[in-house]
Design an enzyme around this catalytic site. Structure first.
Site, PDB file in Angstrom:
ATOM      1  N   HIS A 200      37.120  36.393  32.135  1.00 54.45           N
ATOM      2  CA  HIS A 200      36.139  36.619  33.185  1.00 54.45           C
ATOM      3  C   HIS A 200      36.647  37.708  34.131  1.00 54.45           C
ATOM      4  CE1 HIS A 200      34.119  32.408  32.757  1.00 54.45           C
ATOM      5  NE2 HIS A 200      34.133  33.097  31.627  1.00 54.45           N
TER       6      HIS A 200
ATOM      7  N   GLU B  80      36.920  37.690  37.304  1.00 46.00           N
ATOM      8  CA  GLU B  80      37.841  37.142  38.302  1.00 46.00           C
ATOM      9  C   GLU B  80      39.242  37.000  37.718  1.00 46.00           C
ATOM     10  OE1 GLU B  80      33.895  34.778  38.721  1.00 46.00           O
ATOM     11  OE2 GLU B  80      35.006  35.832  37.159  1.00 46.00           O
TER      12      GLU B  80
ATOM     13  N   CYS C 143      32.953  30.501  37.955  1.00 47.83           N
ATOM     14  CA  CYS C 143      32.907  29.200  37.286  1.00 47.83           C
ATOM     15  C   CYS C 143      34.025  28.316  37.848  1.00 47.83           C
ATOM     16  CB  CYS C 143      33.054  29.371  35.773  1.00 47.83           C
ATOM     17  SG  CYS C 143      34.707  29.914  35.242  1.00 47.83           S
TER      18      CYS C 143
ATOM     19  N   CYS D 250      37.606  29.584  36.928  1.00 48.31           N
ATOM     20  CA  CYS D 250      38.006  30.721  37.758  1.00 48.31           C
ATOM     21  C   CYS D 250      38.245  30.268  39.198  1.00 48.31           C
ATOM     22  CB  CYS D 250      36.953  31.829  37.711  1.00 48.31           C
ATOM     23  SG  CYS D 250      36.952  32.747  36.147  1.00 48.31           S
TER      24      CYS D 250
END
Length: 142
Positions: A67, A69, A93, A96
């Site tokens: 992701h 992040e 999410c 993360c």
């Protein structure tokens, strides 16, 4: 939201365009004050090719993609305590969120999720929000 928040969420949007993911392009920017500390977008680990067979097969893609992040956190080369993370086009999410909290980020600025996003990932966003509340992390929806 400040002028700087608008600038940095727009930068996260720009960074998201670098993703090769054909379905969801995400970008993240970590700042300390008004200084950019790190950038990230969703994509495969270093050295894994942006092969269409991987990108178009969600059963494979979801297992290996990082992701935005995660990439921004991995590329940062400094202490992130008290930094701000800007994420586009959706909230982080729960996985993360856990990494964001662990890194010491104190503020997350993101986009209000759409109805479609909430229907797909709403429970996960709620879990992330719950963790943020427990540790006092400030989540701001733009």
């Amino acid at each position: 939201m400040t002028n700087w928040d608008s600038r940095f969420i727009n930068l996260a949007k720009h960074v998201s365009e670098w993703s090769k993911d054909p379905s969801t392009k995400c970008g993240a920017v970590i700042t300390e004050g008004n200084r950019v500390v790190s950038l990230g977008f969703n994509g495969f680990p270093r050295g894994v090719p942006d092969d269409a067979n991987y990108l178009n097969d969600r059963s494979i893609k979801y297992k290996i993609i990082l992701h935005a992040e995660q990439n921004a956190l991995a590329f940062a080369n400094c202490d992130l305590r008290n930094c701000t993370l800007y994420v586009y086009p959706m909230p982080p999410c729960s996985k993360c969120a856990a990494q964001i909290i662990q890194a010491g980020i104190r503020r997350v600025v993101t986009i209000q999720p759409t109805t479609d996003m909430l229907s797909r990932w709403g429970d996960d966003f709620k879990l992330a929000d719950s963790m943020y509340n427990e540790v006092g992390l400030n989540l701001i929806y733009r």
